[in-house]
Design an enzyme around this catalytic site. Structure first.
Site, PDB file in Angstrom:
ATOM      1  N   LYS A   4       0.858  -1.185   0.000  1.00  0.00           N
ATOM      2  CA  LYS A   4       0.000   0.000   0.000  1.00  0.00           C
ATOM      3  C   LYS A   4       0.893   1.234   0.000  1.00  0.00           C
ATOM      4  CE  LYS A   4      -4.161  -1.948   2.105  1.00  0.00           C
ATOM      5  NZ  LYS A   4      -5.229  -1.778   3.115  1.00  0.00           N
ATOM      6  N   ALA A  10       2.624  -5.862   3.900  1.00  0.00           N
ATOM      7  CA  ALA A  10       2.028  -6.781   4.867  1.00  0.00           C
ATOM      8  C   ALA A  10       2.106  -8.198   4.313  1.00  0.00           C
ATOM      9  CB  ALA A  10       0.575  -6.404   5.145  1.00  0.00           C
ATOM     10  N   PHE A  11       2.607  -9.121   5.135  1.00  0.00           N
ATOM     11  CA  PHE A  11       2.676 -10.503   4.675  1.00  0.00           C
ATOM     12  C   PHE A  11       1.287 -11.035   4.377  1.00  0.00           C
ATOM     13  CE2 PHE A  11       7.118 -11.649   5.770  1.00  0.00           C
ATOM     14  CZ  PHE A  11       7.359 -12.426   4.641  1.00  0.00           C
ATOM     15  N   LEU A  48      -1.676 -13.761   3.997  1.00  0.00           N
ATOM     16  CA  LEU A  48      -2.127 -14.972   4.669  1.00  0.00           C
ATOM     17  C   LEU A  48      -2.090 -16.139   3.681  1.00  0.00           C
ATOM     18  CD1 LEU A  48      -5.123 -13.478   6.661  1.00  0.00           C
ATOM     19  CD2 LEU A  48      -2.938 -14.242   7.602  1.00  0.00           C
ATOM     20  N   ASP A  59     -13.887   2.119   9.722  1.00  0.00           N
ATOM     21  CA  ASP A  59     -14.126   1.377   8.477  1.00  0.00           C
ATOM     22  C   ASP A  59     -14.195  -0.138   8.696  1.00  0.00           C
ATOM     23  OD1 ASP A  59     -14.473   1.329   5.654  1.00  0.00           O
ATOM     24  OD2 ASP A  59     -12.396   0.720   5.410  1.00  0.00           O
ATOM     25  N   ASP A  79      -7.001  -4.946   6.972  1.00  0.00           N
ATOM     26  CA  ASP A  79      -7.353  -3.688   6.299  1.00  0.00           C
ATOM     27  C   ASP A  79      -7.558  -2.543   7.281  1.00  0.00           C
ATOM     28  OD1 ASP A  79      -7.246  -4.867   3.791  1.00  0.00           O
ATOM     29  OD2 ASP A  79      -9.335  -5.494   3.863  1.00  0.00           O
TER      30      ASP A  79
END
Length: 527
Positions: A220, A324-325, A327, A393, A413
């Protein structure tokens, strides 16, 4: 005099983020390996080194650098005046030096507090061995090699860090505390070569980055400055996602003892060599362009903010981002998506039912899966996390299907968190206020974090200083850190009010869910 001052300034204040200093005087060559870091089993052994080169301006500490007249006196103001031969007032130099020294001292103190926090019994509670059925993934039991049987598991040195992370996911958490694999895992994210970049689904621009050993991470990009607050008139789901919010959410989740957010690190990515040159996504490749000032930009494809007006640009090629790793693939570990009972209305005129029905929680408690097990207190844990970082959110959440209803919630998120520090959003805390239910272990850890020796803002500052991007600028500004302490106090006051309400059994049992029986015998923190 000028060169003597600069030399002494650098030697004395080596732990301070000298973003403006580098921008104006000494730091002319970019470091070859910006992502070099030192870790320990609980994160990293010390804060990331001060920046040695950057074109970014650190605007996160403006409020702390005002002079007596209210003028914002930045570090670059002082150093630029020295460079240009101006007579910078001696008291200004002393004030800047004193402020920087205080920051270094505060950070050192916070690192000690963070270490003490993670050594506390509340973070090291004994647990029973995990049954086979409580592991998310299992490698086939045995393979033959040189006529000897070899057992493969999550601690095997032959597995890459991302696979060890996947194999360490259990029914109750994504990773253990402490996790010896965390050092390699975060180093992997921060330093390993990116071999491909492709579009990911979603409402805003994000990419899937792949590494040489088949690991993948969600990328991101930076879209706005760290201290830029969300517009008060902006509807909550129209806000930008923030890369630093994803990073800070991971650190906060770990500090709260949840361990339900996959590891996230910050990284400076070369827009050309690490995205444009390695992508096989033709649609993404067509969105690259060079701005009028020579920065390399792209905008990708997504539902919102993917256009030339909202392009993300390097400076001129370096772009801040969170990684971010990922999943485990859904084909290996399917996940179920749940609609939050307290989701917000997407209508600008019609309120959600929970806003108008004072007895709304009673209905939720009678509805599966909130009518049994730990689902309600798991949800309250997530609510507390969201309130602390002001994340509005959270309309959905996910769980691993393998574990049914009896498992933890994934806190995914978090890009719209930390949008405002000057205003708290009480509606986020509505589930706790209405249901008056909280885990004992969560409650005790929150009380611990309210004490001066474990203050939440101090341990967050220290934890975030480990991230690679800290050398560019602090990931959370001081007002955001102060807001964490303020909101934590609000959470504890809410629980206290719940305990003061008349209860059917006359005790705390209706408010405090005793998730670990022996915690009753522990010495609880005062406060």
């Amino acid at each position: 005099y000028a060169f003597t001052f600069l030399y002494l300034f650098r030697v004395t204040l080596f732990q301070v983020t000298l973003v403006q200093f580098c921008g104006h005087i000494l730091c002319k060559e970019a470091p070859k390996n910006l992502a070099r870091i030192n870790y320990t089993s609980v994160g990293m052994s010390g804060p990331a080194e001060p920046p040695t080169d950057t074109t970014h301006r650190d605007s996160s500490n403006k409020d702390a650098n005002k002079d007596a007249k209210g003028h914002v006196q930045t570090l670059s103001d002082v150093l630029l005046s020295v460079k240009e031969g101006k007579n910078a007032p001696m008291n200004t130099q002393v004030n800047v030096g004193r402020h920087a020294a205080n920051q270094a001292e505060s950070l050192a103190s916070g690192l000690s507090k963070l270490e003490a926090l993670f050594d506390h019994p509340l973070y090291n509670m004994p647990s029973l061995p995990i049954p086979d059925e409580d592991w998310l993934l299992k490698v086939k039991s045995k393979v033959k090699a040189n006529h000897e049987d070899i057992q493969w598991n999550s601690s095997s040195n032959s597995h890459p860090p991302w696979l060890r992370f996947h194999l360490g996911i259990s029914r109750w958490q994504l990773y253990p505390h402490p996790d010896p694999n965390m050092e390699l895992l975060t180093q992997h994210l921060a330093t390993h070569r990116i071999v491909s970049a492709g579009k990911s689904g979603g409402t805003q621009l994000k990419l899937v980055m792949s590494f040489p050993n088949y690991g993948q991470a969600m990328f991101k990009p930076m879209k706005q400055e760290r201290d830029e607050e969300t517009n008060y008139n902006l509807y909550y789901f129209s806000d930008f996602e923030r890369h630093n919010a994803e990073i800070a959410a991971f650190h906060l989740d770990r500090i709260l003892g949840y361990r339900r957010i996959p590891p996230v690190v910050g990284r400076l990515v070369d827009v050309v060599t690490e995205i444009k040159d390695v992508t096989t996504d033709r649609k993404l490749a067509r969105t690259f362009f060079t701005s009028p000032v020579g920065s390399v930009c792209f905008y990708g494809q997504c539902s919102y903010y993917c256009s030339t007006e909202h392009a993300v640009c390097g400076r001129p090629r370096d772009l801040e981002a969170s990684l971010a790793f990922m999943l485990p693939d859904l084909s290996l570990a399917s996940r179920r998506t749940w609609r939050s009972p307290w989701r917000r209305s997407y209508s600008r005129s019609k309120l959600a039912k929970w806003r108008t029905d004072p007895d709304y929680c009673s209905t939720v408690k009678k509805t599966s899966p909130y009518n049994k097990g730990t689902r309600l207190v798991d949800f309250i844990d997530m609510v507390i996390l969201d309130f602390l970082m002001s994340n509005m959110d959270r309309h959905h959440y996910e769980t691993f299907e393998k574990f049914g209803n009896n498992t933890f919630l994934l806190h995914l998120d978090n890009g719209r968190a930390f949008g405002r520090h000057s205003k708290d959003e009480p509606s986020i805390l509505a589930p706790l206020q209405q249901c008056c239910r909280i885990r004992r272990s969560t409650w005790l850890r929150l009380r611990l974090l309210s004490l001066p020796q474990y203050r939440l803002s101090d341990v967050m500052r220290a934890s975030l200083s480990h991230d690679t991007l800290h050398r560019v600028a602090p990931l959370l500004s001081e007002p955001h850190l102060a807001a964490l302490d303020r909101r934590l106090k609000t959470v504890l006051e809410t629980v206290s009010r719940c305990q003061e309400r008349p209860s059917k059994d006359g005790g705390e049992g209706e408010v405090i869910y005793d998730d670990t029986a022996y915690l009753k015998d522990m010495v609880t923190p005062a406060g």
